[in-house]
Each structure stands twice: as structure tokens, then as C-alpha cells.
Design a protein around this motif. Structure first.
Motif, short mmCIF file in Angstrom:
data_model
loop_
_atom_site.label_atom_id
_atom_site.label_comp_id
_atom_site.label_asym_id
_atom_site.label_seq_id
_atom_site.Cartn_x
_atom_site.Cartn_y
_atom_site.Cartn_z
N ASP A 74 0.85 -1.19 0.00
CA ASP A 74 0.00 0.00 0.00
C ASP A 74 0.89 1.24 0.00
O ASP A 74 2.07 1.17 -0.32
N ILE A 75 0.35 2.39 0.37
CA ILE A 75 1.14 3.63 0.29
C ILE A 75 2.36 3.62 1.20
O ILE A 75 3.35 4.31 0.92
N VAL A 100 -4.29 12.67 1.47
CA VAL A 100 -5.12 11.78 0.66
C VAL A 100 -4.40 11.57 -0.67
O VAL A 100 -3.54 12.36 -1.06
N TYR A 101 -4.79 10.52 -1.40
CA TYR A 101 -4.02 10.08 -2.55
C TYR A 101 -4.91 9.86 -3.77
O TYR A 101 -6.07 9.46 -3.66
N GLY A 102 -4.34 10.15 -4.94
CA GLY A 102 -5.00 9.90 -6.22
C GLY A 102 -3.94 9.45 -7.22
O GLY A 102 -2.84 9.03 -6.84
N PHE A 103 -4.27 9.58 -8.52
CA PHE A 103 -3.36 9.09 -9.55
C PHE A 103 -3.30 10.04 -10.74
O PHE A 103 -4.29 10.67 -11.11
N MET A 104 -2.11 10.13 -11.34
CA MET A 104 -1.94 10.83 -12.62
C MET A 104 -1.53 9.81 -13.67
O MET A 104 -1.11 8.69 -13.35
N ASN A 118 -5.78 5.50 1.82
CA ASN A 118 -4.81 4.45 1.54
C ASN A 118 -5.28 3.76 0.26
O ASN A 118 -6.49 3.70 0.00
N VAL A 119 -4.35 3.26 -0.52
CA VAL A 119 -4.73 2.64 -1.79
C VAL A 119 -3.60 1.73 -2.27
O VAL A 119 -2.42 1.99 -2.01
N PHE A 120 -4.00 0.65 -2.94
CA PHE A 120 -3.03 -0.25 -3.55
C PHE A 120 -2.73 0.20 -4.98
O PHE A 120 -3.51 0.94 -5.58
N PRO A 121 -1.63 -0.26 -5.56
CA PRO A 121 -1.37 0.00 -6.99
C PRO A 121 -2.37 -0.78 -7.85
O PRO A 121 -2.99 -1.75 -7.39
N PHE A 122 -2.51 -0.36 -9.09
CA PHE A 122 -3.46 -1.01 -10.00
C PHE A 122 -2.96 -2.39 -10.44
O PHE A 122 -1.76 -2.62 -10.60
N GLY A 129 -9.09 0.70 -2.24
CA GLY A 129 -8.58 1.72 -1.34
C GLY A 129 -9.62 2.11 -0.32
O GLY A 129 -10.76 1.64 -0.35
N VAL A 130 -9.22 3.00 0.58
CA VAL A 130 -10.12 3.54 1.60
C VAL A 130 -10.53 4.94 1.17
O VAL A 130 -9.71 5.87 1.17
N LEU A 131 -11.78 5.08 0.79
CA LEU A 131 -12.30 6.34 0.28
C LEU A 131 -12.67 7.28 1.42
O LEU A 131 -13.33 6.86 2.39
N PHE A 132 -12.25 8.54 1.31
CA PHE A 132 -12.62 9.59 2.26
C PHE A 132 -13.69 10.45 1.62
O PHE A 132 -13.46 11.10 0.61
#
Length: 212
Positions: A74-75, A100-104, A118-122, A129-132
Motif C-alpha cells: 500500500d502507500i 489523501v491520494y490519487g493518480f496521474m 490508503n490505496v493499492f497499486p493497479f 482503497g479507503v475512500l474519504f
């Protein structure tokens, strides 16, 4: 006249023959992944291709962790910014400085706005992931906005669409002094297959009917 034309042609072609601009003052270089490598200047990261060309300019929202535990996926295990399936983690701070985390994507375009604690890679086009979720409830007697915080384990695709909501999460404290990064209670295992964690129940394997 012919001599002038030849000279003009030579001058037009000259910039193409010059070597590409060199990058200097680099503090750290990450391994290549999917044809791109992250390079750091201070607290900012950019990305170069295999020709050494800077293809994503230096920016301060690319996530990395100098103290990462690389045994984790995870992160907390992200030592360097790296692309996986065309997505790289970005971050921003929200409540009380909590990240918090996202993706480009590989062009540097934000595809998934930072919204996960928190989020795993694709993997195969999906991740969990855990959505806020922050929702405005109204105003108090002092006319200040009142918000409700909700947290969910979710499954999302590479475009950011949430395909499944799983368990609602509780006891996540959004204050810097008491906050701990939550573990992710859902794992994408394979096509149409996930594992869901239940308190005092362990992991449950669950089949899904995902859209293609």
C-alpha cells in the motif's frame, strides 16, 4: 541564389542536430518503470523517458516516502514514484494536514483526484482503497459549515470510477495527532474476484460481476 538556399536550409536544420538539454542538479533518480523514471530536485519530482528527456515537469504533488517499508504494497511501501499500469500516485493534504491520494497518467494529467486515505497499486485495471467522503450537512448556530466524514473500502478502475462499495469504515480519526493511516479492508485478487476483511471474521473471498 542556390548558395543562399543551401545556407538557409542548413540553418533551419541546425537546431535539430544539437544535443538535447541536459538535466542538472538532480538529487535522486528512481528506477525505470514502464519506460519512465522519476527524478528529484529538492522536494519536487519529474519524469524522464529512456532518452533522458524530461516528459513530466517537476511538481510537488508526486507521492514518495523516504522511510517506506518496501515489504508492504500500500502507500506505506512506496519508496519512489513509479508508474504501474500507466498510473502514478499523487497526494494532497486535507483535514488537519492529513494526506489523501490519487493518480496521474504518463502525461502528468490528474486522472483520479486525491480522495483515498490508503490505496493499492493497479492490477489488471483495478485497485482497492479507503475512500474519504466529506459531505456538507449544514451550518451550526455560529453559521459555520458542518461536515460529515464517511469512509468506505471501495473497488475502482483506472479511470477513477468506483465499481463497488464494500464495508463502511469507522473509528478513523481525522486529526493529525490521533490519525493513523487505515489498512485497506479489500483486495483485488483476479478478474471478478476480491477479498473482503471483516472484523473478528477474517478474510472472505467474494465474486463480482464487473463491467468490461
Amino acid at each position: 541564389m542556390r548558395t543562399k538556399l543551401l545556407l538557409l536550409t542548413f540553418l533551419l536544420m541546425l537546431p535539430l542536430a544539437l544535443p538535447s538539454q541536459e538535466l542538472k542538479g538532480i538529487d535522486e533518480i528512481a528506477p525505470f518503470s514502464e519506460g519512465l523514471a522519476a527524478v528529484r530536485q529538492g522536494e519536487k519530482w519529474g519524469f524522464i523517458d529512456e532518452n533522458g528527456t524530461l516528459v513530466i515537469d517537476f511538481r510537488n504533488d508526486v507521492y514518495w516516502n523516504n522511510d517506506a517499508d518496501t515489504s508492504k504494497s500500500d502507500i506505506s511501501g512506496v519508496r519512489y514514484p513509479m508508474f504501474q499500469e500507466g498510473r502514478c500516485l499523487i497526494t494532497k493534504n486535507v483535514e488537519d494536514g492529513i494526506a489523501v491520494y490519487g493518480f496521474m497518467d504518463t502525461k502528468g494529467k490528474t486522472i483520479i483526484e486525491p480522495q483515498f486515505l490508503n490505496v493499492f497499486p493497479f492490477k489488471n485495471g483495478y485497485t482497492t482503497g479507503v475512500l474519504f467522503d466529506k459531505a456538507l450537512k449544514g451550518k451550526n448556530e455560529f453559521k459555520l459549515d458542518i461536515y460529515e466524514f464517511k469512509f468506505f473500502d471501495v473497488l475502482l478502475d483506472a479511470s477513477g470510477e468506483i465499481d463497488e462499495y464494500f464495508e463502511r469504515r469507522h473509528n478513523i480519526l481525522m486529526t493529525k495527532k490521533r490519525y493513523q493511516v487505515p489498512t485497506i479492508g479489500a483486495k483485488y485478487l483476479a478478474e471478478n474476484l476480491v477479498a473482503i476483511y471483516g472484523k473478528n471474521q477474517g478474510w472472505e473471498i467474494r465474486k463480482l460481476a464487473l463491467k468490461n
